[in-house]
Motif scaffolding. Sequence first.
Motif, PDB file in Angstrom:
ATOM      1  N   LYS A  49      27.830 -16.119 -20.051  1.00  0.00           N
ATOM      2  CA  LYS A  49      27.772 -14.945 -19.644  1.00  0.00           C
ATOM      3  C   LYS A  49      28.683 -14.869 -18.437  1.00  0.00           C
ATOM      4  N   ARG A  50      29.127 -15.944 -17.788  1.00  0.00           N
ATOM      5  CA  ARG A  50      29.964 -16.058 -16.376  1.00  0.00           C
ATOM      6  C   ARG A  50      31.212 -15.355 -16.684  1.00  0.00           C
ATOM      7  N   HIS A  51      31.764 -15.938 -18.144  1.00  0.00           N
ATOM      8  CA  HIS A  51      33.090 -15.354 -18.528  1.00  0.00           C
ATOM      9  C   HIS A  51      33.250 -14.209 -19.478  1.00  0.00           C
ATOM     10  N   HIS A  52      32.033 -13.622 -19.510  1.00  0.00           N
ATOM     11  CA  HIS A  52      32.050 -12.132 -20.271  1.00  0.00           C
ATOM     12  C   HIS A  52      32.072 -12.488 -21.716  1.00  0.00           C
ATOM     13  N   GLY A  53      31.590 -13.647 -22.520  1.00  0.00           N
ATOM     14  CA  GLY A  53      31.824 -13.804 -23.833  1.00  0.00           C
ATOM     15  C   GLY A  53      30.651 -12.957 -24.571  1.00  0.00           C
ATOM     16  N   ARG A  54      30.921 -12.781 -26.004  1.00  0.00           N
ATOM     17  CA  ARG A  54      29.865 -12.117 -26.626  1.00  0.00           C
ATOM     18  C   ARG A  54      29.616 -13.161 -28.016  1.00  0.00           C
ATOM     19  N   ILE A  55      28.457 -13.884 -28.073  1.00  0.00           N
ATOM     20  CA  ILE A  55      27.940 -14.541 -29.409  1.00  0.00           C
ATOM     21  C   ILE A  55      27.952 -14.145 -30.493  1.00  0.00           C
ATOM     22  N   VAL A  56      29.022 -14.143 -31.215  1.00  0.00           N
ATOM     23  CA  VAL A  56      28.921 -13.405 -32.586  1.00  0.00           C
ATOM     24  C   VAL A  56      28.001 -14.029 -33.599  1.00  0.00           C
ATOM     25  N   LYS A  57      28.054 -15.571 -33.624  1.00  0.00           N
ATOM     26  CA  LYS A  57      27.193 -15.916 -34.452  1.00  0.00           C
ATOM     27  C   LYS A  57      26.882 -17.663 -34.150  1.00  0.00           C
ATOM     28  N   THR A  58      25.888 -18.131 -34.411  1.00  0.00           N
ATOM     29  CA  THR A  58      25.551 -19.793 -34.464  1.00  0.00           C
ATOM     30  C   THR A  58      25.133 -19.905 -35.667  1.00  0.00           C
ATOM     31  N   THR A  59      25.574 -21.439 -35.723  1.00  0.00           N
ATOM     32  CA  THR A  59      25.056 -22.333 -37.112  1.00  0.00           C
ATOM     33  C   THR A  59      24.316 -23.230 -36.330  1.00  0.00           C
ATOM     34  N   GLY A  60      23.642 -24.323 -37.052  1.00  0.00           N
ATOM     35  CA  GLY A  60      23.029 -25.440 -36.588  1.00  0.00           C
ATOM     36  C   GLY A  60      23.788 -26.224 -35.572  1.00  0.00           C
ATOM     37  N   ASP A  61      25.093 -26.366 -35.995  1.00  0.00           N
ATOM     38  CA  ASP A  61      26.029 -27.285 -35.241  1.00  0.00           C
ATOM     39  C   ASP A  61      27.094 -26.343 -34.409  1.00  0.00           C
ATOM     40  N   GLY A  62      27.238 -25.183 -34.848  1.00  0.00           N
ATOM     41  CA  GLY A  62      28.485 -24.382 -34.375  1.00  0.00           C
ATOM     42  C   GLY A  62      28.084 -23.186 -33.886  1.00  0.00           C
ATOM     43  N   ILE A  63      29.169 -22.451 -33.222  1.00  0.00           N
ATOM     44  CA  ILE A  63      28.914 -21.272 -32.337  1.00  0.00           C
ATOM     45  C   ILE A  63      30.283 -20.476 -32.297  1.00  0.00           C
ATOM     46  N   LEU A  64      30.333 -19.381 -32.612  1.00  0.00           N
ATOM     47  CA  LEU A  64      31.528 -18.196 -32.522  1.00  0.00           C
ATOM     48  C   LEU A  64      31.201 -17.333 -31.537  1.00  0.00           C
ATOM     49  N   ILE A  65      32.368 -17.447 -30.463  1.00  0.00           N
ATOM     50  CA  ILE A  65      32.293 -16.508 -29.239  1.00  0.00           C
ATOM     51  C   ILE A  65      33.480 -15.444 -29.238  1.00  0.00           C
ATOM     52  N   GLU A  66      33.312 -14.379 -29.016  1.00  0.00           N
ATOM     53  CA  GLU A  66      34.512 -13.428 -28.740  1.00  0.00           C
ATOM     54  C   GLU A  66      34.634 -13.146 -27.064  1.00  0.00           C
ATOM     55  N   PHE A  67      35.835 -13.241 -26.784  1.00  0.00           N
ATOM     56  CA  PHE A  67      35.984 -13.082 -25.195  1.00  0.00           C
ATOM     57  C   PHE A  67      36.970 -11.759 -25.249  1.00  0.00           C
ATOM     58  N   PRO A  68      36.739 -11.131 -24.243  1.00  0.00           N
ATOM     59  CA  PRO A  68      38.044  -9.996 -24.102  1.00  0.00           C
ATOM     60  C   PRO A  68      39.242 -10.323 -23.692  1.00  0.00           C
ATOM     61  N   SER A  69      39.205 -11.465 -23.013  1.00  0.00           N
ATOM     62  CA  SER A  69      40.304 -12.159 -22.327  1.00  0.00           C
ATOM     63  C   SER A  69      40.625 -13.559 -22.817  1.00  0.00           C
ATOM     64  N   VAL A  70      41.766 -13.845 -22.882  1.00  0.00           N
ATOM     65  CA  VAL A  70      42.167 -15.375 -23.308  1.00  0.00           C
ATOM     66  C   VAL A  70      41.889 -16.431 -22.053  1.00  0.00           C
ATOM     67  N   VAL A  71      42.197 -15.746 -21.044  1.00  0.00           N
ATOM     68  CA  VAL A  71      41.813 -16.473 -19.502  1.00  0.00           C
ATOM     69  C   VAL A  71      40.328 -16.689 -19.763  1.00  0.00           C
ATOM     70  N   ASP A  72      39.510 -15.864 -19.914  1.00  0.00           N
ATOM     71  CA  ASP A  72      38.114 -16.103 -19.782  1.00  0.00           C
ATOM     72  C   ASP A  72      37.640 -16.882 -20.845  1.00  0.00           C
ATOM     73  N   ALA A  73      38.385 -17.155 -22.157  1.00  0.00           N
ATOM     74  CA  ALA A  73      37.959 -18.171 -23.244  1.00  0.00           C
ATOM     75  C   ALA A  73      38.274 -19.493 -22.641  1.00  0.00           C
ATOM     76  N   VAL A  74      39.434 -19.692 -22.154  1.00  0.00           N
ATOM     77  CA  VAL A  74      39.994 -20.908 -21.815  1.00  0.00           C
ATOM     78  C   VAL A  74      39.238 -21.338 -20.720  1.00  0.00           C
ATOM     79  N   ARG A  75      38.968 -20.637 -19.662  1.00  0.00           N
ATOM     80  CA  ARG A  75      38.107 -21.121 -18.332  1.00  0.00           C
ATOM     81  C   ARG A  75      36.657 -21.614 -18.994  1.00  0.00           C
ATOM     82  N   CYS A  76      36.178 -20.695 -19.908  1.00  0.00           N
ATOM     83  CA  CYS A  76      34.714 -21.237 -20.333  1.00  0.00           C
ATOM     84  C   CYS A  76      34.869 -22.477 -21.044  1.00  0.00           C
ATOM     85  N   ALA A  77      35.885 -22.721 -22.010  1.00  0.00           N
ATOM     86  CA  ALA A  77      35.865 -24.003 -22.818  1.00  0.00           C
ATOM     87  C   ALA A  77      35.971 -25.095 -21.949  1.00  0.00           C
TER      88      ALA A  77
END
Length: 591
Positions: A49-77
């Motif tokens: 939420k802090r880095h403006h991600g949108r959870i596209v889908k989750t699985t039992g052990d995985g998650i796929l998130i879309e970020f509007p910015s590469v910077v936000d994605a890297v900071r979140c990771a």
Amino acid sequence: MSPDQTKRKLAAIFVADIAGYSQLMGADDEGTLARLKVLRSELIDPKNKRHHGRIVKTTGDGILIEFPSVVDAVRCAIELQQGMVERNADVSKDKRIEFRVGINLGDVIIEGRDLYGDGVNIAARLEALAEPGGICISQTVLNHARDKVPFDVEDAGEQTLKNIARPVHVYRIIINPGRRRPATPKPEVPTLALPDKPSVAVLPFTNMSGDPEQEFVSDGVAEDVITALSRYPSLFVIARNSSFTYKGRSVDVKQVGRELGVRYVLEGSVRKAGNRIRVTAQLIEAGTSNHVWAERYDRDLADIFAMQDELTEALTTALAPAIADAELRRAMRKPPGSLDAWAAYQRGLWHLSKATADDDEIAEKFFKQSIDLDSSFSGGYSALALYQLQAAALYQKQDMADAQRSAEALARRAVALDGADAEARSCLGWALQARGEADGALAEIERALSMSPNLAIAHGHRGATLIFTERPKEGLAALETCIRLDPRDPYLAVRLLHIACGLYFNGEYEASVKAAKRLIRSYPEFPMVYRWSAAALGQLGRITEAKEELDKAISRAPGAFDMYVHKRAPWFRPEDHAHLVEGLRKAGWKG
């Protein structure tokens, strides 16, 4: 959706999964799920939420998130992985939850709330390359984020990712500088020698849907095909643990062949679209990169487990004959003086498939050569046993009693050499059937089918045995299964003959005549069918045609007519013999 209607955008894609998830769940499923729930609410969701991600889908052990910015994605990771380091500090290693993360910036296709395309697929492949607790990023991500987020990287070089057209330059973000790995040269993998029978590796099928939830379908299909092919005694199949080391990588089949010591490689992909799933597969000869076979299968997803079973059956039903055909062509390319035991055996089967007396004699020489070249190869003994029974039963080239004794001894030798060889068991059953020991024959054949349920030759032997034991309907079904499993069966002429017999015994005289004509069209020199078409035409009252077939039966195969009509073969029940004679007398036979 047409290309003009396809919605696309540029997005930063973050893919994560849990390293060793199955092991964690196996050790403590409730505790693992409870800790994941806490992580989700206390760490993952707040960071996202802090880095403006949108959870596209989750699985039992995985998650796929879309970020509007590469910077936000890297900071979140980075913040996520640093948070996990702190949370795992006092947790024993066997209970730690550690994420692997892959980040890519790329063009994606929008379909509802879902995302597809190479932008997503590359992120998933990067995640598979990451270490537990690590982050892998593409060159594009590095270029956009390196001056805006403080982090250090380790250059992993260009990586060829499976089903991605061009190599991707990969970097590992250093979460803990003390864990930086020293560069080590990649060890050379030794080339393995090929086994003495056709060998195949089934690579993990690629999930092309962009949906991590479909990963278990693609893996399940490949695993089931490995299991099914492993039941074929004529194949050497690489185990899952070895072939799945190539998961997530684009590989050169020549390299796979060298590293695993196989002649053939099966690779494929799974793509989901709505309520349909498409599986494509191709079999490649590793040494030459030549395509041996390829097919596409479309199925409904109504019952996913039934669909998976259906796909597995379809694939293995097609693969075994394709490999056998490729092996036959390979053997035929070799000069006789350079044949090994397997190639000599294949050459013998090729001549046997011609269904002529002369080719049968040539087949015998190759089967004997196979045994001389390798006295421990059970296939040579089985094939020679079947030849001897065929030479006596079809062409009267050997005394029947002598052939039966010799064939049984050869079949028992094959079983003694390899008790797990289903073909040898089936051959022994057929040798017992020739002696009229139907119960013993069926026991051996059923044992062979329990070892290898899709073994075509065993279904053929079972079908014929049932036909001559007052179970023609079951026998006909088994023979059709045999032909479906192996349309190029070397014994196809015999299978077609037995179908004509079974239809006759079942009172389906018109169908028996059609089956006889089918055999004659395919094998015009085959001598054994005319008495059956004569008897069936006699039963139908078509006397003129019946007399023509009767004349052919007597003139073209007088020895066979004497063995099966004047006398009675050991495997014929008296009732079945009387049924045949009845039809021949209606056709005009005066005997």
